[in-house]
Design a protein around this motif. Sequence first.
Motif, PDB file in Angstrom:
ATOM      1  N   VAL A 109       0.833  -1.204   0.000  1.00  0.00           N
ATOM      2  CA  VAL A 109       0.000   0.000   0.000  1.00  0.00           C
ATOM      3  C   VAL A 109       0.869   1.256   0.000  1.00  0.00           C
ATOM      4  N   ASP A 113       1.682   4.125  -3.152  1.00  0.00           N
ATOM      5  CA  ASP A 113       1.054   5.452  -3.139  1.00  0.00           C
ATOM      6  C   ASP A 113       1.817   6.365  -2.184  1.00  0.00           C
ATOM      7  N   THR A 115       1.396   9.337  -1.460  1.00  0.00           N
ATOM      8  CA  THR A 115       0.575  10.323  -0.756  1.00  0.00           C
ATOM      9  C   THR A 115       0.017   9.773   0.556  1.00  0.00           C
ATOM     10  N   LEU A 116       0.186   8.477   0.795  1.00  0.00           N
ATOM     11  CA  LEU A 116      -0.293   7.857   2.026  1.00  0.00           C
ATOM     12  C   LEU A 116       0.839   7.785   3.043  1.00  0.00           C
ATOM     13  N   THR A 119      -0.902   2.921   7.357  1.00  0.00           N
ATOM     14  CA  THR A 119      -1.962   1.957   7.078  1.00  0.00           C
ATOM     15  C   THR A 119      -2.446   1.331   8.391  1.00  0.00           C
ATOM     16  N   GLY A 142      -9.860   0.955   1.687  1.00  0.00           N
ATOM     17  CA  GLY A 142      -9.469   2.100   0.880  1.00  0.00           C
ATOM     18  C   GLY A 142      -8.863   3.211   1.702  1.00  0.00           C
ATOM     19  N   PRO A 143      -8.594   4.336   1.048  1.00  0.00           N
ATOM     20  CA  PRO A 143      -7.965   5.467   1.734  1.00  0.00           C
ATOM     21  C   PRO A 143      -8.825   6.031   2.861  1.00  0.00           C
ATOM     22  N   GLU A 145      -9.229   9.608   4.629  1.00  0.00           N
ATOM     23  CA  GLU A 145      -8.831  10.998   4.437  1.00  0.00           C
ATOM     24  C   GLU A 145      -8.529  11.667   5.769  1.00  0.00           C
ATOM     25  N   ASN A 196      -3.672  10.901  11.465  1.00  0.00           N
ATOM     26  CA  ASN A 196      -4.831  11.236  10.647  1.00  0.00           C
ATOM     27  C   ASN A 196      -5.020  12.735  10.482  1.00  0.00           C
ATOM     28  N   ARG A 200      -2.943  11.271   4.920  1.00  0.00           N
ATOM     29  CA  ARG A 200      -3.925  10.284   4.504  1.00  0.00           C
ATOM     30  C   ARG A 200      -3.433   8.893   4.887  1.00  0.00           C
ATOM     31  N   GLY A 201      -4.361   8.027   5.257  1.00  0.00           N
ATOM     32  CA  GLY A 201      -4.032   6.653   5.598  1.00  0.00           C
ATOM     33  C   GLY A 201      -4.778   5.679   4.711  1.00  0.00           C
ATOM     34  N   TYR A 202      -4.740   4.412   5.106  1.00  0.00           N
ATOM     35  CA  TYR A 202      -5.396   3.367   4.307  1.00  0.00           C
ATOM     36  C   TYR A 202      -5.835   2.255   5.249  1.00  0.00           C
TER      37      TYR A 202
END
Length: 255
Positions: A109, A113, A115-116, A119, A142-143, A145, A196, A200-202
């Motif tokens: 993950v 990406d 930008t994350l 997780t 999913g992501p 926000e 958070n 951004r997380g996942y």
Amino acid sequence: MVTAVRRLVIITAVHEPAAPYLADAYKSLCAQELPDGWEWHWVVQEDGTSDAVAPHIPDDPRVTFKQGRPGGPGVARMMALAHADGEYVKVLDADDQLTPGALARDLAVLEGDPTLGWTTSRVLDLLPDGSTFGFDQDPDEGPIERGEVLEHWQAHNYRAQVHPATLFIRHDLLLALGGWMALPASEDTGLLLALNSVARGYFTREVGLLYRKWPGQATSQATHTDAGERDARMAVIEARARALSYSNWRYPITG
């Protein structure tokens, strides 16, 4: 040409009562399969300096064991960070177990990406009889926000929709936020909300952790639910998350 091996670090805080469970945690680590070019390093930090934990530490060059003055799990994890020599940090409590593939899923993950920043994954409670029990309000895969965890946590009596015991974090982001909060409990929730607030997380719907339930765990003690202390912990966790959000600092920094 020899390609350098990249490393992710698993950090475990342990105190004497939980030491016997380290064997199961280690077994779950050894069952992990990582992509070519990756390896793991397990840093186990005792919250104290007893003689009871060392006998449970595996004889494995991938494992580092340290001790220090007692200060709670947050302090132990922070001390363990001094020996974290990888790009990513994975939390693993001493009495918990990773499920097969958990590390590879987390890694995929964040590698996929930029930008994350972090997780989390689904958790099953591991009961004393060996059975498991799941949470019935897991979010969609999913992501996640910025701000979503704080909003849910406030609306659900200080309970987040994702579990901080499953965090997998970019090392530089963890350091930038100051790591775990200096609290007697809920220090991992404080970190989750701070993450958070700025990144951004996942969430992965596949189960990534077996969360052991046993009488000696810290969250089962009466002091953990003391109303006065709990209110104070929640207040400072929320204040930190809001302050980070208002600062308008975001990860990753662009431009």
